[in-house]
Motif scaffolding. Structure first.
Motif, PDB file in Angstrom:
ATOM      1  N   LEU A 246     -27.618 -96.817 -17.811  1.00  0.00           N
ATOM      2  CA  LEU A 246     -27.136 -95.906 -18.853  1.00  0.00           C
ATOM      3  C   LEU A 246     -25.722 -95.398 -18.570  1.00  0.00           C
ATOM      4  CD1 LEU A 246     -30.244 -93.633 -19.577  1.00  0.00           C
ATOM      5  CD2 LEU A 246     -29.278 -95.378 -21.073  1.00  0.00           C
ATOM      6  N   ALA A 247     -25.189 -95.713 -17.385  1.00  0.00           N
ATOM      7  CA  ALA A 247     -23.873 -95.187 -17.011  1.00  0.00           C
ATOM      8  C   ALA A 247     -22.785 -95.476 -18.055  1.00  0.00           C
ATOM      9  CB  ALA A 247     -23.459 -95.732 -15.643  1.00  0.00           C
ATOM     10  N   PRO A 248     -22.723 -96.691 -18.651  1.00  0.00           N
ATOM     11  CA  PRO A 248     -21.686 -96.930 -19.671  1.00  0.00           C
ATOM     12  C   PRO A 248     -21.770 -95.990 -20.870  1.00  0.00           C
ATOM     13  CG  PRO A 248     -22.546 -99.011 -18.871  1.00  0.00           C
ATOM     14  CD  PRO A 248     -23.423 -97.936 -18.289  1.00  0.00           C
TER      15      PRO A 248
ATOM     16  N   HIS B 120     -14.767 -99.382  -6.246  1.00  0.00           N
ATOM     17  CA  HIS B 120     -16.178 -98.958  -6.264  1.00  0.00           C
ATOM     18  C   HIS B 120     -16.372 -97.449  -6.499  1.00  0.00           C
ATOM     19  CE1 HIS B 120     -16.965-103.014  -4.954  1.00  0.00           C
ATOM     20  NE2 HIS B 120     -16.231-102.842  -3.867  1.00  0.00           N
ATOM     21  N   TYR B 121     -15.632 -96.918  -7.461  1.00  0.00           N
ATOM     22  CA  TYR B 121     -15.891 -95.550  -7.910  1.00  0.00           C
ATOM     23  C   TYR B 121     -17.279 -95.505  -8.558  1.00  0.00           C
ATOM     24  CZ  TYR B 121     -11.308 -93.352  -7.186  1.00  0.00           C
ATOM     25  OH  TYR B 121     -10.190 -92.786  -6.635  1.00  0.00           O
ATOM     26  N   PRO B 122     -17.954 -94.359  -8.535  1.00  0.00           N
ATOM     27  CA  PRO B 122     -19.258 -94.252  -9.214  1.00  0.00           C
ATOM     28  C   PRO B 122     -19.119 -94.629 -10.689  1.00  0.00           C
ATOM     29  CG  PRO B 122     -18.844 -92.317  -7.865  1.00  0.00           C
ATOM     30  CD  PRO B 122     -17.568 -93.101  -7.875  1.00  0.00           C
ATOM     31  N   ALA B 123     -20.113 -95.331 -11.222  1.00  0.00           N
ATOM     32  CA  ALA B 123     -20.023 -95.805 -12.604  1.00  0.00           C
ATOM     33  C   ALA B 123     -20.201 -94.681 -13.617  1.00  0.00           C
ATOM     34  CB  ALA B 123     -21.059 -96.902 -12.849  1.00  0.00           C
ATOM     35  N   SER B 124     -20.989 -93.680 -13.278  1.00  0.00           N
ATOM     36  CA  SER B 124     -21.266 -92.606 -14.229  1.00  0.00           C
ATOM     37  C   SER B 124     -20.120 -91.608 -14.283  1.00  0.00           C
ATOM     38  CB  SER B 124     -22.550 -91.871 -13.837  1.00  0.00           C
ATOM     39  OG  SER B 124     -22.740 -90.732 -14.653  1.00  0.00           O
ATOM     40  N   MET B 125     -19.790 -91.176 -15.491  1.00  0.00           N
ATOM     41  CA  MET B 125     -18.742 -90.173 -15.660  1.00  0.00           C
ATOM     42  C   MET B 125     -19.279 -88.758 -15.479  1.00  0.00           C
ATOM     43  SD  MET B 125     -16.176 -92.077 -16.101  1.00  0.00           S
ATOM     44  CE  MET B 125     -14.969 -90.803 -16.410  1.00  0.00           C
ATOM     45  N   VAL B 126     -20.589 -88.612 -15.310  1.00  0.00           N
ATOM     46  CA  VAL B 126     -21.197 -87.308 -15.049  1.00  0.00           C
ATOM     47  C   VAL B 126     -21.917 -87.386 -13.711  1.00  0.00           C
ATOM     48  CG1 VAL B 126     -21.432 -86.748 -17.482  1.00  0.00           C
ATOM     49  CG2 VAL B 126     -23.298 -87.921 -16.315  1.00  0.00           C
ATOM     50  N   GLY B 127     -22.223 -86.221 -13.148  1.00  0.00           N
ATOM     51  CA  GLY B 127     -22.885 -86.180 -11.862  1.00  0.00           C
ATOM     52  C   GLY B 127     -24.306 -86.721 -11.935  1.00  0.00           C
TER      53      GLY B 127
END
Length: 395
Positions: free
Chosen positions: A60-62, A245-252
């Protein structure tokens, strides 16, 4: 004449409909994101706690890339503030006082009301303390934005001066600061860096798009610049995600050591740059589209209720979740958000949250209007209640 036609007829000819449309889109993305990507699980004592579907459903990250539109919000905020500041003829402090009062009244209202609700829910209705702490966290969650936006708004005169000198490039130093901080905290010596270092990103991270908006208002962002922002931001986003390799999710995401938004990482600025470039390129097309009364009327309604939506949308979700928690798990509302079925059920619940927000907003919108007839004692009481709620929520 229909209501939509009446709203359209009363709209001043100089009104920039595209900018208002972008603001409305960014505003609606906030409750949509919180409602879709925030769930509740039951604790053994019957309280509810926060649970994110992103923990189990990383795919769901995108979705968070689409719903993270704070870059657009700060962009149009800078645009509108620059134009308002240019029109103002009195002392700067009067301009700031008016802008900041519009932000502060709704925040004071929602926190004061919730301070009273905490006592009623706990002592009057027996709601578990754990549920109240979860509720308080959710109510406070979107309000950090108001604090940051307030500080940045106060810096508008300096943003205007920077835009006059450097144009679109006035935002470049802000991007550079975030890049340096990210390199220090995520680089080879990241473990040796102090924990507070990430906080340096808060102001430049969110001010980046605001500064672009100020430059845009002064005509210093051309279509060539916009293409550069769109393509450059997109390329940087891809490199940060796939190579660094930054986290894919824009929220925590609960349990994850790194987060992109609190405070903003370079990935957030890459997304904001791409969104800003797209906004500038689509401005004329969006403006023509919003000449249609049926499309323009909802934009006006959303913009007139901006702070109400921001401050009360979590309350709308809690208004459904807290009573439902007494009946046990209910798919899409109460229970572990770890299946595709939960996502589908949550989508079905979202119209319910929207209706509750409209009902709450009918009364809460009064906090957006000037408190001309409110006595000093009542204002002081509201301030004390708000402070008490803040202490409870942040404890």
């Amino acid at each position: 004449m229909t209501l939509a036609a009446s709203i359209d007829a009363r709209t001043p000819a100089h009104r920039d409909r595209a900018v208002d449309g972008l603001r409305a889109l960014a505003l609606l993305a906030v409750p949509t994101g919180h409602w879709l990507l925030g769930g509740f699980a039951l604790t053994p004592d019957g309280a509810i706690r926060n649970a994110s579907p992103l923990t189990a459903l990383g795919g769901l990250a995108p979705v968070s890339w689409v719903l993270q539109m704070l870059g657009i919000f700060f962009l149009v905020g800078g645009f509108a503030s620059a134009l308002s500041y240019a029109r103002h003829t009195g002392p700067v402090r009067d301009w700031l006082k008016g802008r900041l009062a519009r932000l502060g009244r709704p925040v004071l209202g929602v926190t004061a009301v919730w301070a009273a609700l905490l006592a009623l829910l706990h002592y009057g209705l027996g709601v578990p303390e754990g549920t109240l702490r979860t509720a308080s966290t959710l109510v406070v969650q979107p309000l950090w934005f108001v604090g940051v936006y307030t500080v940045i708004t106060a810096l508008t005169p300096y943003c205007v001066r920077a835009a006059r000198r450097l144009g679109v490039w006035a935002a470049a130093p802000l991007l550079a600061v975030v890049a340096v901080v990210d390199a220090l905290r995520y680089g080879p010596y990241g473990e040796a860096m102090p924990g507070w270092l990430s906080l340096v990103n808060i102001l430049p991270g969110w001010m980046f798009a605001y500064q672009l908006g100020v430059s845009w208002a002064q005509g210093r962002v051309t279509r060539r610049h916009a293409w550069g922002l769109l393509l450059g931001g997109g390329a940087l986003f891809a490199v940060l995600l796939l190579v660094l390799h930054y986290p894919a999710s824009m929220v925590g995401v609960p349990g994850e050591a790194r987060t992109n938004s609190h405070p903003p990482s370079l990935l957030v600025l890459a997304l904001a740059a791409a969104q800003s470039g797209a906004a500038v390129l689509l401005r004329e097309r969006l403006g023509r589209l919003l000449r249609r009364p049926a499309l323009w009327a909802p934009v006006v309604v959303v913009n007139l209720s901006a702070m109400t939506i921001l401050c009360w949308h979590q309350t709308a979700m809690l208004a459904a979740a807290i009573p439902a928690s007494y009946g046990g798990e209910l798919t899409g509302l109460i229970g572990a958000p770890d299946t595709a079925g939960w996502v589908l059920a949550r989508l079905a619940w979202m119209p319910v949250f929207a209706v509750l927000l409209v009902l709450i907003g009918r009364y809460a919108r009064r906090f957006e209007t000037p408190w001309a007839n409110t006595g000093t004692a009542l204002r002081a009481t509201a301030g004390v209640l708000a402070a008490g709620f803040a202490v409870f929520a942040l404890a």
